[in-house]
Scaffold this motif. Structure first.
Motif, PDB file in Angstrom:
ATOM      1  N   HIS A  41      -1.686   5.826   8.126  1.00 21.84           N
ATOM      2  CA  HIS A  41      -3.032   5.266   8.302  1.00 21.84           C
ATOM      3  C   HIS A  41      -3.703   5.858   9.538  1.00 21.84           C
ATOM      4  O   HIS A  41      -3.032   6.229  10.488  1.00 21.84           O
ATOM      5  N   ASP A  61       4.115   3.382   8.915  1.00 22.76           N
ATOM      6  CA  ASP A  61       3.051   2.665   9.634  1.00 22.76           C
ATOM      7  C   ASP A  61       3.451   2.327  11.069  1.00 22.76           C
ATOM      8  O   ASP A  61       2.693   1.678  11.783  1.00 22.76           O
ATOM      9  N   ASP A  90       0.820  -1.216   0.000  1.00 21.13           N
ATOM     10  CA  ASP A  90       0.000   0.000   0.000  1.00 21.13           C
ATOM     11  C   ASP A  90       0.860   1.274   0.000  1.00 21.13           C
ATOM     12  O   ASP A  90       0.337   2.385   0.015  1.00 21.13           O
ATOM     13  N   HIS A  91       2.180   1.096  -0.037  1.00 17.24           N
ATOM     14  CA  HIS A  91       3.094   2.250  -0.080  1.00 17.24           C
ATOM     15  C   HIS A  91       3.909   2.273  -1.375  1.00 17.24           C
ATOM     16  O   HIS A  91       4.434   3.306  -1.765  1.00 17.24           O
TER      17      HIS A  91
END
Ligand SMILES: [Zn+2]
Length: 223
Positions: free
Chosen positions: A175, A134, A64-65
């Protein structure tokens, strides 16, 4: 779809509701921290803000990065996460003490392995600003399951970040709520230590191959 908001002078937060990225614009180039999911549309969002060349640096190598990397073609990422990157992308190393400057910001690289082995934080001392990827979050869940993560290292890294007490006012996580204050370093650490001790109650996750553990402040997905 990714939405953009201006957070400070030359500083933008891009957010598609699942994961966020940070864009700093300068007179000659721009600096992008993380690239979102493949369908986040980060490349288009960046191009709508700046027409300058964009240097991409990554907090870590999770999907997701790194998902938008294909359109940027190259990036700076800690070598311990290089194996997580898919596709035809030129990888440059970064390590503890490296500095990236852009638009009046000076981001120092701090290695904080644990969430992934190649996780780093970017720290602007003058602006008292920390971008921890994260590794620091309000609430979570923080993903700690799978072979490319290590809880012992994560705890060590949070202890190192705790050493920045008094030097950080604003934390911008990728997030969940953003910005958050420095107390979440201590909160995540307290819960990670409890997880390590086996003091947290776990519930099997309905779809992911992990167990959800709820600490006082933080939820972890762990093996
Ligand atoms: Zn993530």
């Amino acid at each position: 779809m990714t939405e953009t908001r201006k957070f400070g002078e030359n500083f933008y937060i891009l957010d598609d509701g699942r994961v966020r990225q940070f864009l700093i614009t300068g007179p000659e180039e721009a600096l992008l921290i993380d690239t979102g999911f493949p369908d986040s549309g980060v490349y288009q969002a960046v191009k709508a803000i700046t027409d300058k060349p964009v240097k991409v640096v990554l907090t870590h190598g999770d999907w997701d990065h790194t998902g938008g990397l294909g359109q940027f073609r190259e990036c700076w990422l800690h070598p311990r996460d290089w194996h997580l990157v898919e596709g035809d992308v030129t990888l440059h190393p970064l390590q503890d003490g490296d500095v990236f400057t852009c638009g009046g910001y000076r981001l120092e690289v701090m290695e904080i392995p644990g969430h992934t082995y190649g996780s780093v934080a970017f720290f602007d001392r003058e602006r008292k600003l920390l971008l921890p990827g994260d590794s620091v979050q309000k609430g979570g869940p923080i993903f700690m399951f799978g072979s490319h993560r290590n809880l012992d290292l994560y705890i060590e890294s949070l202890r190192e970040l705790r050493g920045l007490s008094g030097q950080v006012e604003t934390i911008l996580p990728c997030h969940h709520p953003c910005p958050i204050d420095f107390s979440y370093v201590e909160k995540n650490l307290e819960d990670a230590v409890a997880l390590k001790k086996g003091a947290l109650k776990g519930t099997k996750h309905p779809t992911l191959p992990c167990v959800s553990y709820r600490g006082r402040w933080t939820e972890f997905y762990y093996d």
